[in-house]
Enzyme design. Structure first.
Site, mmCIF file in Angstrom:
data_model
loop_
_atom_site.group_PDB
_atom_site.id
_atom_site.type_symbol
_atom_site.label_atom_id
_atom_site.label_comp_id
_atom_site.label_asym_id
_atom_site.label_seq_id
_atom_site.Cartn_x
_atom_site.Cartn_y
_atom_site.Cartn_z
ATOM 1 N N VAL A 129 0.836 -1.198 0.000
ATOM 2 C CA VAL A 129 0.000 0.000 0.000
ATOM 3 C C VAL A 129 0.873 1.252 0.000
ATOM 4 C CG1 VAL A 129 -1.600 1.365 1.410
ATOM 5 C CG2 VAL A 129 -2.028 -1.075 1.036
ATOM 6 N N GLU A 130 1.941 1.234 0.778
ATOM 7 C CA GLU A 130 2.767 2.429 0.927
ATOM 8 C C GLU A 130 3.555 2.781 -0.327
ATOM 9 O OE1 GLU A 130 2.857 4.626 3.277
ATOM 10 O OE2 GLU A 130 1.589 3.618 4.740
ATOM 11 N N THR A 131 4.282 1.815 -0.885
ATOM 12 C CA THR A 131 5.202 2.153 -1.982
ATOM 13 C C THR A 131 5.211 1.144 -3.127
ATOM 14 O OG1 THR A 131 7.053 0.990 -0.904
ATOM 15 C CG2 THR A 131 6.774 3.339 -0.387
#
Length: 337
Positions: A129-131
């Protein structure tokens, strides 16, 4: 470098925004009286050299892309749409990429699970989700981004000024120039997108090379995500969330927030029903999409722990659902061998 190099989290990714170049406006930060006072404070509290820090702030200016990105959407409906939010993160790219990431780093993920009690699929989902598994770590100068938010965005100036302080300490501890570090528009850094304060408190050297490198070491990122969750109260083997049905008006339960406070049995007295341990405490989560019936879930303590990474029920649910998809995909691969 010492062992205090790590990041918290932000929902939007810096790399999804317009390129940060050609976005500076106004005089250099070193000319701002508030910045000059901040530099003096950094000297008095932490021993920073005033002239050296002044030169660094002289090379950066307010970043208009950062300031535009941090502001809430102009149209309220654009701020809460679970369907639109989910579509950004529950994609074949993230599922396929997560499956491959899990296979490549299975040993580290299993070791993190054994050390911190956090299952591999949750660790992988957060990084996804983050990167997108390190593919999109942001291209904004972190010093400029944090200074822009600390001194040009009054609604959260105190928070970002504290993060700016932590960032400068982090850079000094690791012997790197703060001008050289890139991240998201909100100042989050590396594969897991930790904010500087989280980086200093929770990151670990998980690959044993005597330094913490969240931009280049997937091992350090995996261990650091797991430790962050464990330090915030992750319960090994406990559920995260279950679907719920609601009769009546749930407004009071929604207003109570996302921290679990009532047992599943007590929820039933308010017209909220779910298949779960009657004694387990939960919070009612509403996933709102304009023009569509609201989706309700019960979020347990582990759901709340995920929101410590990014304080959004949408974010936590996206992580949970991506984690479930990854767990199922990994199980299919394992059983087919």
């Amino acid at each position: 470098m010492n062992k205090r190099f790590a990041t918290l989290l932000v929902g939007l990714l810096g790399g999804l925004l317009p390129h940060p170049g050609y976005s500076q406006q106004g005089p250099a930060f070193s000319q701002d009286p508030e910045v000059r006072a901040f530099i003096v404070d950094m000297h008095e509290q932490h021993g920073f050299d005033i002239a050296h820090l002044t030169r660094q702030f002289a090379s950066i200016r307010p970043n208009t892309v950062v300031l535009r990105a941090i502001r809430p959407a102009a149209v309220p409906e654009q701020q809460r749409s679970w369907q639109r939010y989910r579509e950004r993160f529950l994609t074949s790219t993230r599922v396929d990429g997560g499956r491959a990431f899990w296979q490549r780093h299975a040993v580290d993920l299993q070791r993190a699970a054994a050390t911190y009690g956090v299952p591999p699929e949750v660790i992988v989902a957060i990084i996804g989700v983050e990167t997108v598994y390190g593919q999109n770590m942001g291209s904004f100068g972190v010093l400029e981004a944090l200074a822009s938010l600390a001194f040009q965005y009054p609604p959260r100036a105190d928070f970002f000024r504290s993060e700016l302080e932590q960032f400068l300490l982090l850079a000094r501890e690791n012997g790197v120039s703060p001008l050289s570090i890139k991240g998201s528009y909100a100042g989050a850094i590396g594969i897991p997108q930790f904010m500087p304060s989280s980086q200093r408190r929770f990151a670990v050297d998980f690959d044993g090379d005597d330094r913490i490198d969240l931009r280049n070491s997937n091992s350090d990122a995996i261990g650091s995500v797991a430790r962050f969750l464990q330090q915030h109260g992750w319960q090994q083997g406990a559920p995260i969330a279950v679907p719920a049905t609601v009769t009546g008006d749930p407004a009071a339960l929604i207003a109570a927030g996302i921290k679990p406070a009532l047992s599943v049995q007590e929820m039933a007295a308010y017209g909220v029903h779910a298949v779960a341990d009657a004694e387990r405490t939960a919070a009612l989560i509403d996933l709102v999409t304009p023009g569509v019936a609201t989706e309700y879930w019960l979020g347990f303590d582990n759901f709340y722990v995920i929101t410590r990474y990014n304080r959004s029920s949408f974010y936590a649910m996206a992580v949970f659902q991506l984690a479930e998809s990854l767990r199922e995909a990994h199980a299919r691969i394992t059983t087919s061998r």
